[in-house]
Design a protein around this motif. Sequence first.
Motif, PDB file in Angstrom:
ATOM      1  N   TRP A 289       0.711  -1.411   0.138  1.00  0.00           N
ATOM      2  CA  TRP A 289       0.066  -0.032   0.073  1.00  0.00           C
ATOM      3  C   TRP A 289       0.837   1.354   0.017  1.00  0.00           C
ATOM      4  N   CYS A 290       0.161   2.514  -0.591  1.00  0.00           N
ATOM      5  CA  CYS A 290       1.078   3.554  -0.323  1.00  0.00           C
ATOM      6  C   CYS A 290      -0.119   4.739  -0.569  1.00  0.00           C
ATOM      7  N   VAL A 291       0.210   5.909  -0.173  1.00  0.00           N
ATOM      8  CA  VAL A 291      -0.616   7.178  -0.333  1.00  0.00           C
ATOM      9  C   VAL A 291      -0.088   8.074  -1.576  1.00  0.00           C
ATOM     10  N   VAL A 292      -0.782   8.622  -2.429  1.00  0.00           N
ATOM     11  CA  VAL A 292      -0.252   9.455  -3.493  1.00  0.00           C
ATOM     12  C   VAL A 292      -0.847  10.712  -3.422  1.00  0.00           C
ATOM     13  N   ASN A 293      -0.171  11.704  -3.703  1.00  0.00           N
ATOM     14  CA  ASN A 293       0.059  13.040  -3.995  1.00  0.00           C
ATOM     15  C   ASN A 293      -0.356  13.143  -5.480  1.00  0.00           C
ATOM     16  N   GLU A 294      -1.802  13.535  -5.849  1.00  0.00           N
ATOM     17  CA  GLU A 294      -2.002  13.787  -7.184  1.00  0.00           C
ATOM     18  C   GLU A 294      -1.464  15.268  -7.737  1.00  0.00           C
ATOM     19  N   ARG A 295      -1.716  15.206  -9.051  1.00  0.00           N
ATOM     20  CA  ARG A 295      -1.401  16.623  -9.690  1.00  0.00           C
ATOM     21  C   ARG A 295      -2.100  17.995  -9.329  1.00  0.00           C
ATOM     22  N   ASP A 296      -1.423  19.076  -9.690  1.00  0.00           N
ATOM     23  CA  ASP A 296      -1.939  20.420  -9.290  1.00  0.00           C
ATOM     24  C   ASP A 296      -2.468  21.106 -10.654  1.00  0.00           C
ATOM     25  N   MET A 297      -3.109  22.144 -10.393  1.00  0.00           N
ATOM     26  CA  MET A 297      -3.688  23.119 -11.265  1.00  0.00           C
ATOM     27  C   MET A 297      -4.780  22.852 -12.220  1.00  0.00           C
ATOM     28  N   LEU A 298      -5.573  21.952 -11.693  1.00  0.00           N
ATOM     29  CA  LEU A 298      -6.986  21.526 -12.344  1.00  0.00           C
ATOM     30  C   LEU A 298      -7.935  22.052 -11.602  1.00  0.00           C
ATOM     31  N   GLY A 299      -7.822  22.908 -10.559  1.00  0.00           N
ATOM     32  CA  GLY A 299      -8.973  23.326  -9.812  1.00  0.00           C
ATOM     33  C   GLY A 299      -8.994  23.088  -8.193  1.00  0.00           C
ATOM     34  N   ASP A 300      -9.775  23.645  -7.285  1.00  0.00           N
ATOM     35  CA  ASP A 300      -9.766  23.275  -6.075  1.00  0.00           C
ATOM     36  C   ASP A 300      -9.850  22.035  -5.585  1.00  0.00           C
ATOM     37  N   ASP A 301     -11.027  21.230  -6.527  1.00  0.00           N
ATOM     38  CA  ASP A 301     -11.359  20.071  -6.043  1.00  0.00           C
ATOM     39  C   ASP A 301     -11.188  18.874  -6.883  1.00  0.00           C
ATOM     40  N   LEU A 302      -9.868  19.204  -7.610  1.00  0.00           N
ATOM     41  CA  LEU A 302      -9.571  17.987  -8.708  1.00  0.00           C
ATOM     42  C   LEU A 302      -8.033  18.085  -8.778  1.00  0.00           C
ATOM     43  N   PRO A 303      -7.575  16.837  -8.982  1.00  0.00           N
ATOM     44  CA  PRO A 303      -8.143  15.489  -8.726  1.00  0.00           C
ATOM     45  C   PRO A 303      -7.944  15.106  -7.327  1.00  0.00           C
ATOM     46  N   PRO A 304      -8.728  14.057  -6.896  1.00  0.00           N
ATOM     47  CA  PRO A 304      -8.344  13.759  -5.452  1.00  0.00           C
ATOM     48  C   PRO A 304      -6.949  12.996  -5.369  1.00  0.00           C
ATOM     49  N   ASP A 305      -6.326  13.336  -4.253  1.00  0.00           N
ATOM     50  CA  ASP A 305      -5.258  12.193  -3.673  1.00  0.00           C
ATOM     51  C   ASP A 305      -5.845  11.002  -3.306  1.00  0.00           C
ATOM     52  N   TYR A 306      -5.045   9.898  -3.087  1.00  0.00           N
ATOM     53  CA  TYR A 306      -5.558   8.784  -2.706  1.00  0.00           C
ATOM     54  C   TYR A 306      -4.605   7.820  -1.955  1.00  0.00           C
ATOM     55  N   ALA A 307      -5.102   6.785  -1.352  1.00  0.00           N
ATOM     56  CA  ALA A 307      -4.549   5.843  -0.771  1.00  0.00           C
ATOM     57  C   ALA A 307      -5.177   4.316  -1.590  1.00  0.00           C
ATOM     58  N   THR A 308      -4.017   3.522  -1.639  1.00  0.00           N
ATOM     59  CA  THR A 308      -4.400   2.369  -2.568  1.00  0.00           C
ATOM     60  C   THR A 308      -3.479   1.239  -2.313  1.00  0.00           C
ATOM     61  N   HIS A 309      -3.753   0.057  -2.674  1.00  0.00           N
ATOM     62  CA  HIS A 309      -2.907  -1.103  -2.687  1.00  0.00           C
ATOM     63  C   HIS A 309      -2.154  -0.995  -4.016  1.00  0.00           C
ATOM     64  N   VAL A 310      -1.045  -1.300  -4.227  1.00  0.00           N
ATOM     65  CA  VAL A 310       0.017  -1.234  -5.295  1.00  0.00           C
ATOM     66  C   VAL A 310       0.027  -2.635  -6.078  1.00  0.00           C
ATOM     67  N   GLU A 311      -0.596  -2.938  -7.280  1.00  0.00           N
ATOM     68  CA  GLU A 311      -0.420  -4.162  -7.733  1.00  0.00           C
ATOM     69  C   GLU A 311       0.650  -4.148  -8.829  1.00  0.00           C
ATOM     70  N   LYS A 312       1.432  -5.442  -8.675  1.00  0.00           N
ATOM     71  CA  LYS A 312       2.481  -5.679  -9.708  1.00  0.00           C
ATOM     72  C   LYS A 312       2.174  -5.358 -11.251  1.00  0.00           C
ATOM     73  N   GLY A 313       2.730  -4.372 -11.790  1.00  0.00           N
ATOM     74  CA  GLY A 313       2.466  -4.345 -13.164  1.00  0.00           C
ATOM     75  C   GLY A 313       1.107  -3.278 -13.515  1.00  0.00           C
ATOM     76  N   ALA A 314       0.603  -2.824 -12.571  1.00  0.00           N
ATOM     77  CA  ALA A 314      -0.339  -1.982 -12.493  1.00  0.00           C
ATOM     78  C   ALA A 314       0.115  -0.328 -12.966  1.00  0.00           C
ATOM     79  N   PHE A 315      -0.948   0.217 -13.604  1.00  0.00           N
ATOM     80  CA  PHE A 315      -0.729   1.706 -14.090  1.00  0.00           C
ATOM     81  C   PHE A 315      -1.578   2.342 -13.566  1.00  0.00           C
ATOM     82  N   TYR A 316      -1.600   3.551 -12.769  1.00  0.00           N
ATOM     83  CA  TYR A 316      -2.453   4.488 -12.066  1.00  0.00           C
ATOM     84  C   TYR A 316      -2.780   5.821 -12.820  1.00  0.00           C
ATOM     85  N   GLY A 317      -2.189   6.033 -13.885  1.00  0.00           N
ATOM     86  CA  GLY A 317      -2.894   7.029 -14.663  1.00  0.00           C
ATOM     87  C   GLY A 317      -1.835   8.167 -15.219  1.00  0.00           C
TER      88      GLY A 317
END
Length: 455
Positions: A289-317
């Motif tokens: 598992w880890c927590v992720v700081n998402e990107r900036d400059m798309l507005g106050d409420d976008l996009p959410p940061d998140y916590a997630t399990h991290v799968e081998k070979g997965a792509f998160y965007g």
Amino acid sequence: MMFGRMGWMVVGAAGLAGALAAAMAAAETVSSKTGVEAFSDWRGDAPGVWRHIRPQDLPPPLASAPKAERSQIAPRPQGALPKTLDGFSVETFAEGLSGPRVLRFAPNGDLFVTESNAGRIRAFHLADGRLEPARSKIFAADLERPYGLAFYPPGPDPKYLYVGAVSKILRFPYRKGDLEAIGPAEVVATLPRSDTGHWTRDLVFSRDGKTLFVAVGSRSNVADGHARPSAAEVADLEARNGVGASDGPELERADVLAFDPDGTNRRVYATGLRNCSGLRLRPDSDELWCVVNERDMLGDDLPPDYATHVEKGAFYGWPWYYIGAHEDPRHAGARPDLATKITTPDVLLQPHSAPLGLAFYNADQFPATFRGDAFVALHGSWNRATRTGYKVVRLRFRDGRPTGEYQDFLTGFVLDDARVWGRPVDVAVAPDGSLLVSEDANGVIYRIAHAKETP
């Protein structure tokens, strides 16, 4: 440097057992804020408040104008303590630290802390079941912004302490009870380095000790000016580094890398994670598992940061998409081939909260309803018109799976729209079942205990 009183004595414990049980039950039945209500600022924060942000709740890009409002760090008010749930108490464990970041307990119960601003690692001794702040030592110094810590091999008798620095992974020889390094650091592996971008490097070993996971954040916000490689170049890059892998200055960044313990067999484990931190294994599992700081400059409420399990070979965007197949308008049409290959994260957090630390609660001091849940430290926003984050939240799990809901657990660090006196970084469960929280604005470690504990 000043330290709190020695041991685990609790202050401010209130209420009878029956009243505490009733209060905790009430807190567990409060409905979650969803939709627009979930996207609030610090004024809506309070211990016990639940939120549930879902992918369908996201506003369109640039629904509000991007802001760049960095908080001003204020001195901690005299006698001030953050607020937590009824039935819990908060005390200062240690203060006067220099940028305390990651907290890790050695198998014998000693506490290790990276003081990243000072380039050092501090160790607190555990004796007779009690941490002794006055007996802290500098384990190692003159390091390159140390962050992640991991003991190896996993188990009761590790031989090394691994350290994630900006451009390398180090390991120090370690024997149980050492508060100062007994030998020089060895460079295990090098890491992508630049003078800009995310510098945190978190670490964790697999349960069997055969794999070292290392989180490496992106160099940029959203790979602005990112070259658009040809189909042949994409195929070659992804064959070597995974689906959605970036090239150029972002090569081997915004991902989780994996190594053998000696630094060999380097490979990319997962991609598209803009700034993954708080690497942990869910207890009694191999689930990363880890927590992720998402990107900036798309507005106050976008996009959410998140916590997630991290799968081998997965792509998160990152950088082309966020929270599933939501395309970033700054990369419109650039990688349509990736739209169906994205893993949607598990728990969405208020945008720009800046999560950094994660800990699963598998102890017995807190009420039984907390066991199996997770705590996340939110460092706080800068890319938002009004403050959000600056607190510790609890993620709800049922039968080992997250529900997507989270609860305010520790709040009160924000003074007003401009000023804050605390920025939580990491969380760690102490041997006695209490929770420690580091914050690097004023250099304090707090301890939260449940009031059933006897002074």
